[in-house]
Scaffold this motif. Sequence first.
Motif, PDB file in Angstrom:
ATOM      1  N   THR A 139       0.847  -1.192   0.000  1.00 40.13           N
ATOM      2  CA  THR A 139       0.000   0.000   0.000  1.00 40.13           C
ATOM      3  C   THR A 139       0.883   1.243   0.000  1.00 40.13           C
ATOM      4  OG1 THR A 139      -0.065   0.048   2.428  1.00 40.13           O
ATOM      5  CG2 THR A 139      -1.820  -1.162   1.298  1.00 40.13           C
ATOM      6  N   GLY A 140       0.339   2.315  -0.527  1.00 40.26           N
ATOM      7  CA  GLY A 140       1.035   3.593  -0.471  1.00 40.26           C
ATOM      8  C   GLY A 140       2.275   3.691  -1.325  1.00 40.26           C
ATOM      9  N   CYS A 141       2.377   2.861  -2.396  1.00 36.46           N
ATOM     10  CA  CYS A 141       3.600   2.927  -3.208  1.00 36.46           C
ATOM     11  C   CYS A 141       3.317   3.436  -4.612  1.00 36.46           C
ATOM     12  CB  CYS A 141       4.306   1.577  -3.267  1.00 36.46           C
ATOM     13  SG  CYS A 141       3.401   0.282  -4.109  1.00 36.46           S
ATOM     14  N   SER A 142       2.260   4.224  -4.773  1.00 34.33           N
ATOM     15  CA  SER A 142       1.964   4.776  -6.089  1.00 34.33           C
ATOM     16  C   SER A 142       3.095   5.658  -6.584  1.00 34.33           C
ATOM     17  CB  SER A 142       0.656   5.579  -6.045  1.00 34.33           C
ATOM     18  OG  SER A 142       0.750   6.628  -5.092  1.00 34.33           O
ATOM     19  N   GLY A 143       3.805   6.292  -5.665  1.00 34.98           N
ATOM     20  CA  GLY A 143       4.947   7.110  -6.034  1.00 34.98           C
ATOM     21  C   GLY A 143       6.229   6.309  -6.164  1.00 34.98           C
ATOM     22  N   ARG A 144       6.132   4.986  -5.936  1.00 35.05           N
ATOM     23  CA  ARG A 144       7.242   4.056  -6.120  1.00 35.05           C
ATOM     24  C   ARG A 144       8.383   4.301  -5.143  1.00 35.05           C
ATOM     25  NH1 ARG A 144       7.453   1.098 -10.472  1.00 35.05           N
ATOM     26  NH2 ARG A 144       9.725   1.222 -10.622  1.00 35.05           N
ATOM     27  N   VAL A 145       8.124   5.014  -4.049  1.00 38.20           N
ATOM     28  CA  VAL A 145       9.167   5.229  -3.042  1.00 38.20           C
ATOM     29  C   VAL A 145       8.869   4.323  -1.859  1.00 38.20           C
ATOM     30  CG1 VAL A 145      10.270   6.854  -1.485  1.00 38.20           C
ATOM     31  CG2 VAL A 145       9.530   7.607  -3.764  1.00 38.20           C
ATOM     32  N   MET A 146       9.742   3.349  -1.627  1.00 37.12           N
ATOM     33  CA  MET A 146       9.557   2.391  -0.555  1.00 37.12           C
ATOM     34  C   MET A 146      10.851   2.279   0.238  1.00 37.12           C
ATOM     35  SD  MET A 146       6.668   0.436  -0.151  1.00 37.12           S
ATOM     36  CE  MET A 146       5.645   1.892  -0.109  1.00 37.12           C
ATOM     37  N   PRO A 147      10.756   1.888   1.512  1.00 31.73           N
ATOM     38  CA  PRO A 147      11.980   1.658   2.287  1.00 31.73           C
ATOM     39  C   PRO A 147      12.847   0.608   1.610  1.00 31.73           C
ATOM     40  CG  PRO A 147      10.037   1.655   3.704  1.00 31.73           C
ATOM     41  CD  PRO A 147       9.528   1.662   2.301  1.00 31.73           C
ATOM     42  N   LEU A 148      14.154   0.679   1.824  1.00 31.24           N
ATOM     43  CA  LEU A 148      15.084  -0.247   1.189  1.00 31.24           C
ATOM     44  C   LEU A 148      14.748  -1.700   1.512  1.00 31.24           C
ATOM     45  CD1 LEU A 148      17.690  -0.810  -0.386  1.00 31.24           C
ATOM     46  CD2 LEU A 148      18.960  -0.490   1.747  1.00 31.24           C
ATOM     47  N   ALA A 149      14.226  -1.938   2.689  1.00 31.36           N
ATOM     48  CA  ALA A 149      13.943  -3.311   3.100  1.00 31.36           C
ATOM     49  C   ALA A 149      12.848  -3.963   2.274  1.00 31.36           C
ATOM     50  CB  ALA A 149      13.542  -3.330   4.581  1.00 31.36           C
ATOM     51  N   VAL A 150      12.042  -3.175   1.593  1.00 29.95           N
ATOM     52  CA  VAL A 150      10.885  -3.706   0.873  1.00 29.95           C
ATOM     53  C   VAL A 150      11.240  -4.061  -0.568  1.00 29.95           C
ATOM     54  CG1 VAL A 150       8.547  -3.201   0.065  1.00 29.95           C
ATOM     55  CG2 VAL A 150       9.305  -2.363   2.296  1.00 29.95           C
ATOM     56  N   MET A 151      10.835  -5.260  -1.003  1.00 32.86           N
ATOM     57  CA  MET A 151      10.996  -5.666  -2.400  1.00 32.86           C
ATOM     58  C   MET A 151       9.913  -4.943  -3.201  1.00 32.86           C
ATOM     59  SD  MET A 151      10.676  -7.351  -5.327  1.00 32.86           S
ATOM     60  CE  MET A 151       9.180  -8.330  -5.178  1.00 32.86           C
ATOM     61  N   SER A 152      10.263  -3.787  -3.731  1.00 34.44           N
ATOM     62  CA  SER A 152       9.305  -2.884  -4.374  1.00 34.44           C
ATOM     63  C   SER A 152       9.306  -3.057  -5.898  1.00 34.44           C
ATOM     64  CB  SER A 152       9.679  -1.440  -4.037  1.00 34.44           C
ATOM     65  OG  SER A 152      10.939  -1.125  -4.608  1.00 34.44           O
ATOM     66  N   PRO A 153       8.383  -2.371  -6.606  1.00 32.12           N
ATOM     67  CA  PRO A 153       8.393  -2.416  -8.077  1.00 32.12           C
ATOM     68  C   PRO A 153       9.729  -2.027  -8.684  1.00 32.12           C
ATOM     69  CG  PRO A 153       6.330  -1.492  -7.314  1.00 32.12           C
ATOM     70  CD  PRO A 153       7.195  -1.654  -6.092  1.00 32.12           C
ATOM     71  N   HIS A 154      10.450  -1.137  -8.012  1.00 34.02           N
ATOM     72  CA  HIS A 154      11.776  -0.749  -8.513  1.00 34.02           C
ATOM     73  C   HIS A 154      12.702  -1.955  -8.609  1.00 34.02           C
ATOM     74  CE1 HIS A 154      15.614   1.360  -8.906  1.00 34.02           C
ATOM     75  NE2 HIS A 154      16.045   0.639  -7.892  1.00 34.02           N
ATOM     76  N   TRP A 155      12.706  -2.784  -7.583  1.00 30.98           N
ATOM     77  CA  TRP A 155      13.589  -3.948  -7.580  1.00 30.98           C
ATOM     78  C   TRP A 155      13.124  -4.996  -8.569  1.00 30.98           C
ATOM     79  CZ3 TRP A 155      18.045  -2.826  -6.126  1.00 30.98           C
ATOM     80  CH2 TRP A 155      18.285  -1.964  -5.052  1.00 30.98           C
ATOM     81  N   LEU A 156      11.827  -5.081  -8.799  1.00 24.26           N
ATOM     82  CA  LEU A 156      11.325  -5.989  -9.839  1.00 24.26           C
ATOM     83  C   LEU A 156      11.876  -5.573 -11.198  1.00 24.26           C
ATOM     84  CD1 LEU A 156       9.485  -8.319 -10.759  1.00 24.26           C
ATOM     85  CD2 LEU A 156       7.653  -6.632 -11.016  1.00 24.26           C
ATOM     86  N   GLU A 157      11.900  -4.267 -11.459  1.00 22.34           N
ATOM     87  CA  GLU A 157      12.442  -3.773 -12.725  1.00 22.34           C
ATOM     88  C   GLU A 157      13.928  -4.090 -12.862  1.00 22.34           C
ATOM     89  OE1 GLU A 157      11.713   0.247 -13.780  1.00 22.34           O
ATOM     90  OE2 GLU A 157       9.538   0.045 -13.675  1.00 22.34           O
ATOM     91  N   VAL A 158      14.665  -3.963 -11.784  1.00 24.07           N
ATOM     92  CA  VAL A 158      16.089  -4.305 -11.822  1.00 24.07           C
ATOM     93  C   VAL A 158      16.266  -5.754 -12.258  1.00 24.07           C
ATOM     94  CG1 VAL A 158      18.153  -4.648 -10.400  1.00 24.07           C
ATOM     95  CG2 VAL A 158      16.762  -2.587 -10.104  1.00 24.07           C
ATOM     96  N   LEU A 159      15.442  -6.621 -11.707  1.00 26.56           N
ATOM     97  CA  LEU A 159      15.494  -8.037 -12.043  1.00 26.56           C
ATOM     98  C   LEU A 159      15.129  -8.266 -13.506  1.00 26.56           C
ATOM     99  CD1 LEU A 159      16.118 -10.569 -10.355  1.00 26.56           C
ATOM    100  CD2 LEU A 159      13.655 -10.852 -10.033  1.00 26.56           C
ATOM    101  N   LEU A 160      14.108  -7.581 -13.977  1.00 30.16           N
ATOM    102  CA  LEU A 160      13.655  -7.754 -15.354  1.00 30.16           C
ATOM    103  C   LEU A 160      14.662  -7.176 -16.353  1.00 30.16           C
ATOM    104  CD1 LEU A 160       9.859  -6.965 -14.899  1.00 30.16           C
ATOM    105  CD2 LEU A 160      10.939  -9.212 -15.195  1.00 30.16           C
ATOM    106  N   CYS A 161      15.329  -6.090 -15.985  1.00 30.83           N
ATOM    107  CA  CYS A 161      16.381  -5.539 -16.845  1.00 30.83           C
ATOM    108  C   CYS A 161      17.507  -6.552 -17.009  1.00 30.83           C
ATOM    109  CB  CYS A 161      16.934  -4.244 -16.253  1.00 30.83           C
ATOM    110  SG  CYS A 161      15.873  -2.805 -16.468  1.00 30.83           S
ATOM    111  N   ARG A 162      17.843  -7.214 -15.927  1.00 28.38           N
ATOM    112  CA  ARG A 162      18.860  -8.274 -15.998  1.00 28.38           C
ATOM    113  C   ARG A 162      18.403  -9.374 -16.946  1.00 28.38           C
ATOM    114  NH1 ARG A 162      22.342 -11.470 -17.226  1.00 28.38           N
ATOM    115  NH2 ARG A 162      22.935 -13.235 -15.916  1.00 28.38           N
ATOM    116  N   ALA A 163      17.138  -9.751 -16.869  1.00 29.10           N
ATOM    117  CA  ALA A 163      16.609 -10.819 -17.729  1.00 29.10           C
ATOM    118  C   ALA A 163      16.647 -10.415 -19.200  1.00 29.10           C
ATOM    119  CB  ALA A 163      15.187 -11.165 -17.310  1.00 29.10           C
ATOM    120  N   LEU A 164      16.288  -9.166 -19.487  1.00 27.92           N
ATOM    121  CA  LEU A 164      16.253  -8.707 -20.875  1.00 27.92           C
ATOM    122  C   LEU A 164      17.650  -8.515 -21.459  1.00 27.92           C
ATOM    123  CD1 LEU A 164      13.310  -6.140 -20.751  1.00 27.92           C
ATOM    124  CD2 LEU A 164      13.282  -8.479 -21.643  1.00 27.92           C
TER     125      LEU A 164
END
Length: 204
Positions: free
Chosen positions: A82-107
């Motif tokens: 919840t509350g991550c529409s601005g995509r700013v999350m604490p470092l401890a949270v596996m957020s959409p930003h980290w998903l993108e990092v993973l997907l960039c590696r895959a691509l």
Amino acid sequence: QNASLRREARFLLETAAREALVASDSEAALRQVAGVSAAEVQGAWKAFWEFADTLEEFASHLLKSSWETLMGRMMHFLARLTGCSGRVMPLAVMSPHWLEVLLCRALAHDNDSVTKFVLGRLVALDQGVARLSETFVLDEMLQRLSHSIDILYPRSDVHQTFEKQTAAFFAAFVEGHAGGAGVAAKKLLQATVSGQAQHHTPMR
């Protein structure tokens, strides 16, 4: 060398996330900021690292066999945030930003079959949950969809399933853009006509 850098980056991220999660106030802070528990965050990171491990293999079979399970776990977690529409999350949270990092590696994988497999699955992801950024969609994904069209758009796909999924994906991107559909459509068109496409039929 890239593998070595990835190992070092992984060590730093794992250490930082683990230290953040063991802090005395982490449980209360996570529930307040993200609406999830520390156990849920740990489970999401576990799926994240298992997914990352599959990308260290050159062959694609491990990624293909575990995609539904691991991506399903991560998407389920992201749907709970919840509350991550601005995509700013604490470092401890596996957020959409980290998903993108993973997907960039895959691509960027050395095996083309991995890239094509991931592209085929990406267009089927729920945009409202994954919250893929404009930069990722336009810079990382869009141009790759014009490559190797015999594999991405096989003649055997008589129902044009992939084409329909791709169209639906970009329609969702436009509709869910923070700047409005008009702004998103303009940026999508500009990215489409300005890119270095290998084959323009899919782009049309």
